[in-house]
Design an enzyme around this catalytic site. Structure first.
Site, PDB file in Angstrom:
ATOM      1  N   CYS A   1      -1.852  -2.562  14.914  1.00  0.00           N
ATOM      2  CA  CYS A   1      -1.422  -1.964  13.591  1.00  0.00           C
ATOM      3  C   CYS A   1      -2.060  -2.713  12.430  1.00  0.00           C
ATOM      4  O   CYS A   1      -1.755  -4.412  12.975  1.00  0.00           O
ATOM      5  CB  CYS A   1      -0.564  -1.893  12.966  1.00  0.00           C
ATOM      6  SG  CYS A   1       0.422  -1.486  11.939  1.00  0.00           S
TER       7      CYS A   1
ATOM      8  N   CYS B   1       4.893  -6.921   8.200  1.00  0.00           N
ATOM      9  CA  CYS B   1       5.819  -6.813   9.045  1.00  0.00           C
ATOM     10  C   CYS B   1       5.853  -7.900  10.311  1.00  0.00           C
ATOM     11  O   CYS B   1       5.206  -8.543  10.268  1.00  0.00           O
ATOM     12  CB  CYS B   1       4.996  -5.187   9.349  1.00  0.00           C
ATOM     13  SG  CYS B   1       5.973  -4.564  10.953  1.00  0.00           S
TER      14      CYS B   1
ATOM     15  N   GLY C   1       5.481  -1.814   7.273  1.00  0.00           N
ATOM     16  CA  GLY C   1       6.503  -2.685   7.757  1.00  0.00           C
ATOM     17  C   GLY C   1       7.153  -1.692   8.291  1.00  0.00           C
ATOM     18  O   GLY C   1       7.395  -0.769   8.668  1.00  0.00           O
ATOM     19  N   GLU C   2       8.887  -2.136   8.965  1.00  0.00           N
ATOM     20  CA  GLU C   2       9.113  -1.253  10.395  1.00  0.00           C
ATOM     21  C   GLU C   2      10.431  -1.567   9.116  1.00  0.00           C
ATOM     22  O   GLU C   2      11.676  -2.379   9.188  1.00  0.00           O
ATOM     23  CB  GLU C   2       9.691  -2.386  11.155  1.00  0.00           C
ATOM     24  CG  GLU C   2      10.953  -1.811  12.510  1.00  0.00           C
ATOM     25  CD  GLU C   2      10.639  -0.184  12.597  1.00  0.00           C
ATOM     26  OE1 GLU C   2       9.961   0.051  12.679  1.00  0.00           O
ATOM     27  OE2 GLU C   2      12.174   0.214  12.327  1.00  0.00           O
TER      28      GLU C   2
ATOM     29  N   CYS D   1      -1.926   1.983   8.051  1.00  0.00           N
ATOM     30  CA  CYS D   1      -0.891   0.921   7.637  1.00  0.00           C
ATOM     31  C   CYS D   1      -1.122  -0.363   7.602  1.00  0.00           C
ATOM     32  O   CYS D   1      -1.969  -1.444   8.191  1.00  0.00           O
ATOM     33  CB  CYS D   1       0.216   0.564   8.709  1.00  0.00           C
ATOM     34  SG  CYS D   1       1.431   2.032   9.416  1.00  0.00           S
TER      35      CYS D   1
ATOM     36  N   CYS E   1       2.829  -4.599  16.332  1.00  0.00           N
ATOM     37  CA  CYS E   1       2.124  -3.837  17.518  1.00  0.00           C
ATOM     38  C   CYS E   1       0.256  -4.239  17.298  1.00  0.00           C
ATOM     39  O   CYS E   1      -0.071  -4.188  16.239  1.00  0.00           O
ATOM     40  CB  CYS E   1       1.896  -2.496  16.277  1.00  0.00           C
ATOM     41  SG  CYS E   1       4.114  -2.270  16.861  1.00  0.00           S
TER      42      CYS E   1
ATOM     43  N   CYS F   1       3.384   8.337   1.848  1.00  0.00           N
ATOM     44  CA  CYS F   1       3.336   8.006   2.563  1.00  0.00           C
ATOM     45  C   CYS F   1       3.400   6.456   1.631  1.00  0.00           C
ATOM     46  O   CYS F   1       2.850   5.344   1.542  1.00  0.00           O
ATOM     47  CB  CYS F   1       1.989   7.524   3.627  1.00  0.00           C
ATOM     48  SG  CYS F   1       2.163   5.985   4.663  1.00  0.00           S
TER      49      CYS F   1
ATOM     50  N   SER G   1       7.470   6.069  17.525  1.00  0.00           N
ATOM     51  CA  SER G   1       5.706   5.180  17.705  1.00  0.00           C
ATOM     52  C   SER G   1       5.860   5.082  19.298  1.00  0.00           C
ATOM     53  O   SER G   1       6.758   3.358  19.300  1.00  0.00           O
ATOM     54  CB  SER G   1       5.724   4.423  16.701  1.00  0.00           C
ATOM     55  OG  SER G   1       5.797   4.370  15.330  1.00  0.00           O
ATOM     56  N   LEU G   2       6.209   5.990  19.607  1.00  0.00           N
ATOM     57  CA  LEU G   2       6.327   5.231  21.131  1.00  0.00           C
ATOM     58  C   LEU G   2       4.967   4.901  22.476  1.00  0.00           C
ATOM     59  O   LEU G   2       4.784   3.882  22.739  1.00  0.00           O
ATOM     60  CB  LEU G   2       6.853   6.881  21.736  1.00  0.00           C
ATOM     61  CG  LEU G   2       7.628   6.936  23.444  1.00  0.00           C
ATOM     62  CD1 LEU G   2       8.152   5.816  23.715  1.00  0.00           C
ATOM     63  CD2 LEU G   2       7.875   8.629  24.428  1.00  0.00           C
ATOM     64  N   HIS G   3       4.072   5.903  21.826  1.00  0.00           N
ATOM     65  CA  HIS G   3       2.529   5.447  21.976  1.00  0.00           C
ATOM     66  C   HIS G   3       1.963   4.919  23.350  1.00  0.00           C
ATOM     67  O   HIS G   3       1.013   4.347  24.224  1.00  0.00           O
ATOM     68  CB  HIS G   3       2.030   3.928  21.333  1.00  0.00           C
ATOM     69  CG  HIS G   3       2.485   4.586  19.712  1.00  0.00           C
ATOM     70  ND1 HIS G   3       1.751   4.642  19.190  1.00  0.00           N
ATOM     71  CD2 HIS G   3       2.631   2.904  19.181  1.00  0.00           C
ATOM     72  CE1 HIS G   3       1.996   4.480  18.157  1.00  0.00           C
ATOM     73  NE2 HIS G   3       2.737   3.846  17.532  1.00  0.00           N
TER      74      HIS G   3
ATOM     75  N   SER H   1       9.878   6.875  10.368  1.00  0.00           N
ATOM     76  CA  SER H   1       9.247   6.117  11.377  1.00  0.00           C
ATOM     77  C   SER H   1       9.533   4.934  11.565  1.00  0.00           C
ATOM     78  O   SER H   1       9.715   3.709  11.119  1.00  0.00           O
ATOM     79  CB  SER H   1       7.530   6.168  11.275  1.00  0.00           C
ATOM     80  OG  SER H   1       6.649   6.026  12.302  1.00  0.00           O
TER      81      SER H   1
ATOM     82  N   GLU I   1       1.243  -1.173   0.063  1.00  0.00           N
ATOM     83  CA  GLU I   1       0.069   0.043   0.060  1.00  0.00           C
ATOM     84  C   GLU I   1       1.084   1.318   0.014  1.00  0.00           C
ATOM     85  O   GLU I   1       1.537   1.233   1.037  1.00  0.00           O
ATOM     86  CB  GLU I   1      -1.287  -0.172   1.375  1.00  0.00           C
ATOM     87  CG  GLU I   1      -1.996  -0.582   1.525  1.00  0.00           C
ATOM     88  CD  GLU I   1      -2.452  -1.516   2.601  1.00  0.00           C
ATOM     89  OE1 GLU I   1      -3.643  -2.156   2.506  1.00  0.00           O
ATOM     90  OE2 GLU I   1      -1.977  -0.304   3.350  1.00  0.00           O
TER      91      GLU I   1
ATOM     92  N   ASN J   1      -6.821   4.611  15.236  1.00  0.00           N
ATOM     93  CA  ASN J   1      -7.939   4.829  13.646  1.00  0.00           C
ATOM     94  C   ASN J   1      -8.464   3.326  13.727  1.00  0.00           C
ATOM     95  O   ASN J   1      -8.044   2.140  14.421  1.00  0.00           O
ATOM     96  CB  ASN J   1      -6.994   4.382  12.301  1.00  0.00           C
ATOM     97  CG  ASN J   1      -7.870   4.777  11.352  1.00  0.00           C
ATOM     98  OD1 ASN J   1      -8.804   3.798  11.339  1.00  0.00           O
ATOM     99  ND2 ASN J   1      -7.313   5.387   9.713  1.00  0.00           N
TER     100      ASN J   1
HETATM  101  N1  SAH Z   1       6.603   0.150  11.933  1.00  0.00           N
HETATM  102  C1  SAH Z   1       7.156   2.101  11.483  1.00  0.00           C
HETATM  103  C2  SAH Z   1       6.667   2.169  10.642  1.00  0.00           C
HETATM  104  C3  SAH Z   1       4.771   2.088  10.354  1.00  0.00           C
HETATM  105  S1  SAH Z   1       3.724   2.614  11.024  1.00  0.00           S
HETATM  106  C4  SAH Z   1       6.711   2.664  13.164  1.00  0.00           C
HETATM  107  O1  SAH Z   1       6.246   1.758  14.149  1.00  0.00           O
HETATM  108  O2  SAH Z   1       6.811   3.648  12.990  1.00  0.00           O
HETATM  109  C5  SAH Z   1       3.673   4.157  11.000  1.00  0.00           C
HETATM  110  C6  SAH Z   1       2.744   4.675  12.410  1.00  0.00           C
HETATM  111  O3  SAH Z   1       1.503   4.716  11.856  1.00  0.00           O
HETATM  112  C7  SAH Z   1       3.072   4.286  13.721  1.00  0.00           C
HETATM  113  O4  SAH Z   1       2.686   4.928  14.433  1.00  0.00           O
HETATM  114  C8  SAH Z   1       1.978   3.399  13.899  1.00  0.00           C
HETATM  115  O5  SAH Z   1       2.173   2.753  15.304  1.00  0.00           O
HETATM  116  C9  SAH Z   1       1.023   3.891  13.401  1.00  0.00           C
HETATM  117  N2  SAH Z   1      -0.359   2.858  13.365  1.00  0.00           N
HETATM  118  C10 SAH Z   1      -0.791   1.563  12.495  1.00  0.00           C
HETATM  119  N3  SAH Z   1      -1.821   1.362  13.190  1.00  0.00           N
HETATM  120  C11 SAH Z   1      -2.676   2.318  13.187  1.00  0.00           C
HETATM  121  C12 SAH Z   1      -4.078   2.755  13.895  1.00  0.00           C
HETATM  122  N4  SAH Z   1      -4.459   1.305  13.597  1.00  0.00           N
HETATM  123  N5  SAH Z   1      -4.333   3.510  14.283  1.00  0.00           N
HETATM  124  C13 SAH Z   1      -3.025   4.490  14.481  1.00  0.00           C
HETATM  125  N6  SAH Z   1      -2.284   4.586  14.504  1.00  0.00           N
HETATM  126  C14 SAH Z   1      -1.937   3.597  13.640  1.00  0.00           C
END
Ligand code: SAH
Length: 349
Positions: free
Chosen positions: A121, A114, A161-162, A338, A118, A107, A216-218, A193, A94, A292
């Site tokens: 994701c 991946c 992907g990472e 993603c 997470c 993007c 991507s801290l979260h 990212s 994508e 999302n």
């Molecule tokens: N692997 C990398 C890049 C891809 S994800 C990373 O982890 O940063 C890009 C960003 O989108 C990351 O911060 C990921 O945690 C976030 N993301 C993925 N799915 C999501 C969702 N459903 N809602 C909000 N953020 C999301």
């Protein structure tokens, strides 16, 4: 197509130079001509009109030419467009086009699938298939440019992907995308990212490329982060923040921290204070992103907090002098997070 030969779009100028000038003994200007052709809308070596036929044939013998095919296009009201594209081996990825006041942004994905898993994701839900080559990353940008007839002004490596798990090809991509005879994108217009693969953050800092690093801290504490970003068990927050401080010191670049707000998990006032303490005094910016939840995943248990809760969280950061924004969520209704479109497509077919 011979699986062993390389994708022409993955070659750096010096590799192309080595082939055209050192191996085949053509004059120097041929390298530049061939490289420039790759960034025109062509679909085979034969369309490189000012290149001798013999050289075109030699290129075709040694490298493959391929344009990804668009399998599905989804447009949202805010002009975000998501493309599901197929690669030479049938794998699909994508790519998302977003519109901002400063121009269009791509993007892009860096892997098919991946390994990071997470929790919220969709990218890794079906596991990991393979790394993308640098050329396949370049092609995602070219696809957007060809579809929109506009120049891509910025790129975020935030698709499936990472990126730091595909380090070599991503670094090759960063060099290629910067080439003045190619896409000519300044490093400052590129954001990478990562979920926080610490050794690779140090390696990236060693390269001294002034891209923006996004983490991507979260969550500000390991007990919560471990639940939603499993790689955190291997790379704990205090070590991650140390790597970020080192990155800032060496590159003088501001780091972005992404914080997907999930109702009942990481959105409490206490977490806002903990996040403020963690990032206090750092050259950074926090992007608050309501999770999302337009997810095609069955049993997706995560919901975004209410606007009041999001704003309360934000206020604490602001009061503690942590620069932040609540990110505009683009393309919600087209499964723009993603891996979401790919899952959706698979479910239908
Ligand atoms: N692997 C990398 C890049 C891809 S994800 C990373 O982890 O940063 C890009 C960003 O989108 C990351 O911060 C990921 O945690 C976030 N993301 C993925 N799915 C999501 C969702 N459903 N809602 C909000 N953020 C999301």
């Amino acid at each position: 197509m011979n699986g062993k030969i390389r994708y022409i779009y993955s070659l750096t100028i010096s590799e192309l130079e080595n082939f055209i000038e050192n191996t085949l003994h053509y004059p120097k200007y041929r390298t530049k001509q061939v490289f420039q052709w790759l960034y025109h809308e062509i679909s085979s070596f034969d369309e490189m009109l000012n290149i001798p036929k013999k050289l075109r044939a030699q290129l075709a013998e040694n490298f493959y030419f391929f344009k990804p095919e668009i399998k599905q296009t989804l447009k949202s009201a805010d002009h975000t467009v998501k493309y599901l594209i197929t690669l030479h081996d049938g794998a699909s990825i994508e790519t998302v086009k977003m519109e901002y006041h400063h121009g269009i942004s791509a993007c892009i994905s860096t892997q098919v699938g991946c390994k990071m898993h997470c929790a919220f994701c969709a990218s890794g839900k079906e596991g990991f298939f393979r790394n993308l080559t640098a050329g396949e990353m370049i092609q995602q940008i070219l696809t957007i440019q060809e579809q929109t007839c506009q120049r891509v002004a910025s790129v975020v490596l935030m698709g499936s992907g990472e990126p730091l798990d595909n380090f070599t090809e991503v670094v090759r991509f960063l060099n290629l995308v910067h080439e003045k005879d190619g896409l000519n994108l300044g490093y400052r217009h590129i954001t990478l990212s990562t979920c926080g693969i610490i050794p690779k953050i140090y390696e990236l800092a060693d390269l001294e490329i002034p891209i923006t690093l996004a983490i991507s801290l979260h969550a500000p504490i390991d007990s919560i982060r471990n639940q939603i970003v499993p790689i955190s068990k291997k790379y704990p927050i205090n070590e991650l923040i140390q790597a970020c401080r080192d990155y800032i010191e060496r590159t003088h670049r501001r780091i972005t921290f992404e914080y997907s707000l999930i109702s009942g998990i990481n959105d409490s006032i206490k977490m806002a204070y903990k996040l403020s303490n963690l990032l206090s005094g750092m050259l950074c910016h926090v992007n608050l992103i309501p999770v999302n939840s337009a997810s095609p995943l069955l049993d997706f248990p995560f919901k975004p907090p209410s606007l009041e809760k999001i704003e309360a969280f934000q206020q604490i950061l602001t009061r503690n002098h942590i620069p932040n924004t609540i990110r505009r969520t683009l393309g919600d209704e087209i499964q723009a997070a993603c891996g979401q479109l790919k899952c959706q497509f698979r479910k239908k077919s």
